[in-house]
Motif scaffolding. Structure first.
Motif, PDB file in Angstrom:
ATOM      1  N   GLN A  23     -70.553 -45.683  15.604  1.00  0.00           N
ATOM      2  CA  GLN A  23     -71.250 -44.531  15.023  1.00  0.00           C
ATOM      3  C   GLN A  23     -70.656 -43.204  15.484  1.00  0.00           C
ATOM      4  O   GLN A  23     -71.085 -42.149  15.050  1.00  0.00           O
ATOM      5  CB  GLN A  23     -72.728 -44.580  15.417  1.00  0.00           C
ATOM      6  CG  GLN A  23     -73.492 -45.762  14.860  1.00  0.00           C
ATOM      7  CD  GLN A  23     -74.895 -45.877  15.447  1.00  0.00           C
ATOM      8  OE1 GLN A  23     -75.226 -45.211  16.433  1.00  0.00           O
ATOM      9  NE2 GLN A  23     -75.716 -46.708  14.832  1.00  0.00           N
ATOM     10  N   ASN A  24     -69.663 -43.271  16.375  1.00  0.00           N
ATOM     11  CA  ASN A  24     -69.068 -42.074  16.994  1.00  0.00           C
ATOM     12  C   ASN A  24     -70.141 -41.237  17.685  1.00  0.00           C
ATOM     13  O   ASN A  24     -70.159 -40.019  17.630  1.00  0.00           O
ATOM     14  CB  ASN A  24     -68.323 -41.222  15.963  1.00  0.00           C
ATOM     15  CG  ASN A  24     -67.317 -40.288  16.626  1.00  0.00           C
ATOM     16  OD1 ASN A  24     -66.616 -40.692  17.540  1.00  0.00           O
ATOM     17  ND2 ASN A  24     -67.263 -39.046  16.162  1.00  0.00           N
ATOM     18  N   SER A  25     -71.076 -41.942  18.330  1.00  0.00           N
ATOM     19  CA  SER A  25     -72.173 -41.295  19.044  1.00  0.00           C
ATOM     20  C   SER A  25     -71.851 -41.289  20.533  1.00  0.00           C
ATOM     21  O   SER A  25     -71.667 -42.348  21.142  1.00  0.00           O
ATOM     22  CB  SER A  25     -73.479 -42.054  18.780  1.00  0.00           C
ATOM     23  OG  SER A  25     -74.550 -41.441  19.457  1.00  0.00           O
ATOM     24  N   PRO A  26     -71.789 -40.119  21.181  1.00  0.00           N
ATOM     25  CA  PRO A  26     -71.359 -40.049  22.586  1.00  0.00           C
ATOM     26  C   PRO A  26     -72.322 -40.759  23.542  1.00  0.00           C
ATOM     27  O   PRO A  26     -73.542 -40.699  23.376  1.00  0.00           O
ATOM     28  CB  PRO A  26     -71.338 -38.540  22.867  1.00  0.00           C
ATOM     29  CG  PRO A  26     -71.249 -37.897  21.519  1.00  0.00           C
ATOM     30  CD  PRO A  26     -71.992 -38.785  20.590  1.00  0.00           C
ATOM     31  N   PHE A  27     -71.770 -41.412  24.542  1.00  0.00           N
ATOM     32  CA  PHE A  27     -72.563 -42.035  25.596  1.00  0.00           C
ATOM     33  C   PHE A  27     -71.695 -42.162  26.839  1.00  0.00           C
ATOM     34  O   PHE A  27     -70.468 -42.045  26.785  1.00  0.00           O
ATOM     35  CB  PHE A  27     -73.080 -43.418  25.164  1.00  0.00           C
ATOM     36  CG  PHE A  27     -72.010 -44.445  24.946  1.00  0.00           C
ATOM     37  CD1 PHE A  27     -71.646 -45.332  25.951  1.00  0.00           C
ATOM     38  CD2 PHE A  27     -71.332 -44.526  23.735  1.00  0.00           C
ATOM     39  CE1 PHE A  27     -70.648 -46.285  25.753  1.00  0.00           C
ATOM     40  CE2 PHE A  27     -70.337 -45.476  23.521  1.00  0.00           C
ATOM     41  CZ  PHE A  27     -69.997 -46.350  24.539  1.00  0.00           C
ATOM     42  N   ALA A  28     -72.373 -42.407  27.974  1.00  0.00           N
ATOM     43  CA  ALA A  28     -71.678 -42.594  29.246  1.00  0.00           C
ATOM     44  C   ALA A  28     -72.018 -43.966  29.806  1.00  0.00           C
ATOM     45  O   ALA A  28     -73.136 -44.466  29.612  1.00  0.00           O
ATOM     46  CB  ALA A  28     -72.080 -41.508  30.227  1.00  0.00           C
ATOM     47  N   LEU A  29     -71.057 -44.566  30.475  1.00  0.00           N
ATOM     48  CA  LEU A  29     -71.280 -45.827  31.194  1.00  0.00           C
ATOM     49  C   LEU A  29     -71.140 -45.544  32.689  1.00  0.00           C
ATOM     50  O   LEU A  29     -70.096 -45.065  33.147  1.00  0.00           O
ATOM     51  CB  LEU A  29     -70.273 -46.889  30.764  1.00  0.00           C
ATOM     52  CG  LEU A  29     -70.591 -47.669  29.484  1.00  0.00           C
ATOM     53  CD1 LEU A  29     -69.468 -48.650  29.186  1.00  0.00           C
ATOM     54  CD2 LEU A  29     -71.922 -48.401  29.593  1.00  0.00           C
ATOM     55  N   ALA A  30     -72.226 -45.812  33.425  1.00  0.00           N
ATOM     56  CA  ALA A  30     -72.214 -45.619  34.873  1.00  0.00           C
ATOM     57  C   ALA A  30     -72.057 -46.965  35.555  1.00  0.00           C
ATOM     58  O   ALA A  30     -72.829 -47.898  35.291  1.00  0.00           O
ATOM     59  CB  ALA A  30     -73.514 -44.938  35.310  1.00  0.00           C
ATOM     60  N   VAL A  36     -70.705 -44.043  42.309  1.00  0.00           N
ATOM     61  CA  VAL A  36     -70.825 -44.470  40.911  1.00  0.00           C
ATOM     62  C   VAL A  36     -69.744 -43.785  40.079  1.00  0.00           C
ATOM     63  O   VAL A  36     -69.595 -42.557  40.149  1.00  0.00           O
ATOM     64  CB  VAL A  36     -72.218 -44.121  40.337  1.00  0.00           C
ATOM     65  CG1 VAL A  36     -72.325 -44.562  38.887  1.00  0.00           C
ATOM     66  CG2 VAL A  36     -73.306 -44.759  41.180  1.00  0.00           C
ATOM     67  N   TYR A  37     -68.994 -44.586  39.313  1.00  0.00           N
ATOM     68  CA  TYR A  37     -68.003 -44.025  38.381  1.00  0.00           C
ATOM     69  C   TYR A  37     -68.668 -43.867  37.019  1.00  0.00           C
ATOM     70  O   TYR A  37     -69.261 -44.811  36.486  1.00  0.00           O
ATOM     71  CB  TYR A  37     -66.784 -44.928  38.261  1.00  0.00           C
ATOM     72  CG  TYR A  37     -65.758 -44.401  37.267  1.00  0.00           C
ATOM     73  CD1 TYR A  37     -65.053 -43.235  37.530  1.00  0.00           C
ATOM     74  CD2 TYR A  37     -65.528 -45.063  36.071  1.00  0.00           C
ATOM     75  CE1 TYR A  37     -64.127 -42.735  36.630  1.00  0.00           C
ATOM     76  CE2 TYR A  37     -64.604 -44.581  35.152  1.00  0.00           C
ATOM     77  CZ  TYR A  37     -63.905 -43.413  35.443  1.00  0.00           C
ATOM     78  OH  TYR A  37     -63.009 -42.928  34.538  1.00  0.00           O
ATOM     79  N   ILE A  38     -68.575 -42.663  36.461  1.00  0.00           N
ATOM     80  CA  ILE A  38     -69.201 -42.359  35.176  1.00  0.00           C
ATOM     81  C   ILE A  38     -68.101 -42.086  34.160  1.00  0.00           C
ATOM     82  O   ILE A  38     -67.378 -41.092  34.258  1.00  0.00           O
ATOM     83  CB  ILE A  38     -70.142 -41.138  35.287  1.00  0.00           C
ATOM     84  CG1 ILE A  38     -71.210 -41.398  36.351  1.00  0.00           C
ATOM     85  CG2 ILE A  38     -70.786 -40.832  33.941  1.00  0.00           C
ATOM     86  CD1 ILE A  38     -72.011 -40.165  36.728  1.00  0.00           C
ATOM     87  N   ASP A  39     -67.991 -42.955  33.174  1.00  0.00           N
ATOM     88  CA  ASP A  39     -66.984 -42.799  32.116  1.00  0.00           C
ATOM     89  C   ASP A  39     -67.693 -42.411  30.825  1.00  0.00           C
ATOM     90  O   ASP A  39     -68.867 -42.739  30.627  1.00  0.00           O
ATOM     91  CB  ASP A  39     -66.216 -44.101  31.917  1.00  0.00           C
ATOM     92  CG  ASP A  39     -64.858 -43.853  31.261  1.00  0.00           C
ATOM     93  OD1 ASP A  39     -64.535 -42.683  30.999  1.00  0.00           O
ATOM     94  OD2 ASP A  39     -64.137 -44.844  31.025  1.00  0.00           O
ATOM     95  N   ILE A  40     -66.995 -41.703  29.938  1.00  0.00           N
ATOM     96  CA  ILE A  40     -67.596 -41.257  28.685  1.00  0.00           C
ATOM     97  C   ILE A  40     -66.903 -41.928  27.499  1.00  0.00           C
ATOM     98  O   ILE A  40     -65.713 -42.236  27.544  1.00  0.00           O
ATOM     99  CB  ILE A  40     -67.534 -39.718  28.538  1.00  0.00           C
ATOM    100  CG1 ILE A  40     -66.094 -39.227  28.567  1.00  0.00           C
ATOM    101  CG2 ILE A  40     -68.345 -39.038  29.625  1.00  0.00           C
ATOM    102  CD1 ILE A  40     -65.941 -37.778  28.181  1.00  0.00           C
ATOM    103  N   HIS A  41     -67.669 -42.146  26.443  1.00  0.00           N
ATOM    104  CA  HIS A  41     -67.181 -42.828  25.253  1.00  0.00           C
ATOM    105  C   HIS A  41     -67.825 -42.201  24.012  1.00  0.00           C
ATOM    106  O   HIS A  41     -68.720 -41.374  24.108  1.00  0.00           O
ATOM    107  CB  HIS A  41     -67.531 -44.322  25.317  1.00  0.00           C
ATOM    108  CG  HIS A  41     -66.989 -45.017  26.517  1.00  0.00           C
ATOM    109  ND1 HIS A  41     -65.750 -45.602  26.557  1.00  0.00           N
ATOM    110  CD2 HIS A  41     -67.549 -45.217  27.753  1.00  0.00           C
ATOM    111  CE1 HIS A  41     -65.541 -46.135  27.744  1.00  0.00           C
ATOM    112  NE2 HIS A  41     -66.614 -45.917  28.492  1.00  0.00           N
TER     113      HIS A  41
END
Length: 545
Positions: free
Chosen positions: A13-20, A95-100
């Motif tokens: 959906q090209n909706s931004p989110f983060a994975l912690a 905690v490593y926080i990556d964005i997608h």
């Protein structure tokens, strides 16, 4: 697994989110290995243990999403002290926080053959593709990748409004016949990339029209037109590849050029140019496009008048673009290598060329055009070239370039001087001396018009202190000193091109191109001096005889 299924859905959906992701923990912590998904609205899926630590990680994830940059967060489960999160467990967690979900949006204005090919090729490049057109038949979904968003509107103006163009978007205009309408809507908007599929002639026409509507030069300089890389593309598919190559290069801020090159060729020989006026800029462009690295030395307040085509303008504006090549004022010589690596021409304040021992150039060009030698000599660089009167090839420099208009303009002289200065400006529609504006008194200039304005004979052009300067004839203001510079009586402060709207003040002149080509010839020939110069001198003797 639910987290990864949700992540895949948001990506689509090209909706931004983060994975912690917990990457390290010490002492008493609620979790030692866990992931948590944080959506753009702050909602979450999964947990890293709850409490104050999780609350802080959510806050950090939202900051990372706002900045569009991943981050590493370290927290201590304590009330006080460094990295404390306000709890009493006593442990610590990293905690490593990556964005997608931030696929850049590629907006294609027009759904013809080229933009269809661009959409198909861009589908594999992680672009979120949107296409708009006024012709419904062009928007056949079968002609585009499955995820493409198609928009039909009554006009391109309406389509662009509905698209809600954002600063991070990449936009390509390629319509059937409404390019100007689309360009008018987009040229003032901040976007990551704006390209126009058009010929050089069409591009110049559009740019001139936009200037008459007072569109700032800085915004015009952002336009990529003609668009794409010169790879000899002819078919829509080949053109699409050339355009996407430029977009990807722009996206990654890469220098471009073929990867398979000899190291020496890739680095390029360094040429220092004394002066950065319009003729010097023509020389710089020719050398730059031929693979040379170029550094320009100027006075702190240059008195150039053709400011729109002179890299010397970087001394006032910080940065300037001429014919797609960027130059930047550099205050510290130590910054020159990084600026060159970025694909930009450095311009330094060094009127006396005192930085040459630091720069150690392979070649030097005296393009000051002072009609006298301002201190250039053959010991300054392995190859030295000078422009116009005041120099003698074989004595002051290795080669002199003829700058006098006429049959010998651009001739490379390896032995002897150039023709003497005539003092008469070039003839344009029968006008020579009269088209040049000079200061009637000494003082500071205050401009009343700008470059590109069309004036009538007798119009007010500027003031020198309180003394008016009147246009000597009708035409386009093609040259004008920078505001606030001090001048002496009779100093050249501008010029009028009698061709009016037919004139072009945005590209280097034919004279500058001819001289630039001659400098390139000399730079290519002189490293092999013994034989080449011997032959050249023989030709000079034949000409004299």
């Amino acid at each position: 697994m639910k987290i990864f299924a949700e992540a895949a859905k948001l990506e689509q959906q090209n909706s931004p989110f983060a994975l912690a992701q917990i990457v390290d923990c010490r002492g008493s912590t609620p979790r030692h290995c866990a992931q948590m998904l944080v959506r753009n609205d702050g909602s979450v899926m999964g947990t890293i243990g709850g409490g104050m630590m999780e609350r802080r990680v959510i806050e950090e994830a939202l900051l990372a999403l706002a900045e569009r940059k991943p981050r590493l967060f370290h927290g201590r489960m304590a009330r006080n002290g460094e990295d404390a999160v306000g709890s009493d467990c006593g442990g610590a967690m990293t905690v490593y926080i990556d964005i997608h979900g931030y696929s850049p949006r590629l907006v294609l204005v027009g759904a013809g053959h080229v933009n269809q090919a661009i959409a198909k090729a861009a589908a594999a490049l992680d672009f979120n593709i949107h296409v708009a057109d006024v012709y419904a038949e062009n928007l056949n979904p079968d002609n585009f990748p499955p995820a493409t968003r198609l928009l039909h509107a009554a006009s391109f103006t309406e389509a662009i409004e509905q698209l809600q163009i954002e600063p991070e978007d990449y936009v390509v205009i390629a319509t059937n016949s409404q390019d100007k309408e689309a360009l008018d809507c987009l040229i003032q908007r901040p976007v990551k990339y704006l390209g126009l599929l058009a010929s050089r002639r069409k591009t110049q026409t559009f740019l001139q029209q936009l200037r008459t509507h007072c569109v700032p030069e800085a915004k015009l300089a952002r336009l990529h037109a003609p668009i794409g890389f010169n790879i000899g593309a002819e078919t829509p598919q080949e053109i699409a590849i050339s355009i996407l190559a430029e977009i990807v290069q722009h996206r990654h801020q890469a220098p471009g050029g073929p990867m398979k090159e000899k190291a020496a060729e890739k680095v390029g020989r360094l040429v220092v140019i004394r002066g950065a006026g319009d003729i010097a800029t023509g020389v710089a462009l020719r050398l730059w496009h031929s693979g040379f690295r170029v550094v320009m030395l100027e006075m702190a307040q240059p008195t150039v008048i053709r400011c729109s085509v002179a890299f010397a303008q970087a001394m006032f504006d910080g940065e300037v673009t001429v014919e797609g090549v960027k130059a930047r004022f550099v205050a510290n010589v130590d910054d020159v290598p990084a600026v060159l690596q970025a694909g930009v021409i450095p311009v330094l304040a060094d009127e006396q060329a005192s930085l040459l021992p630091v720069l150690q150039p392979d070649g030097l060009v005296d393009a000051i055009l002072a009609k006298v030698n301002k201190g250039t000599h053959r010991g300054m660089a392995p190859v030295t070239v000078a422009l116009g009167p005041g120099f003698e090839a074989g004595k002051d420099c290795d080669a002199v370039i003829e700058t006098n208009r006429g049959h010998y303009l651009g001739r490379v002289i390896y032995q002897g001087p150039a023709q003497a200065n005539t003092g008469i400006p070039g003839n344009i529609k029968g006008e020579t001396t009269r088209r040049v504006m000079r200061a009637p008194v000494a003082g500071k200039i205050r401009c009343c018009v700008k470059l590109g304005d069309v004036v009538n004979e007798g119009d007010l052009v500027a003031y020198i202190d309180d003394t008016p300067v009147i246009a000597p004839l009708s035409g386009m203001v093609r040259g004008l000193l920078n505001e606030g510079l001090s001048v002496t009586v009779g100093f050249k402060i501008g010029d009028i091109d009698p061709r009016g709207l037919e004139a072009d003040f945005t590209t280097v002149s034919d004279k500058a191109r001819a001289i630039g080509g001659a400098v390139l010839e000399a730079m290519m020939a002189l490293p092999r001096k013994p034989q080449r110069v011997k032959q050249a001198v023989a030709r000079e003797v034949e000409l004299v005889d």
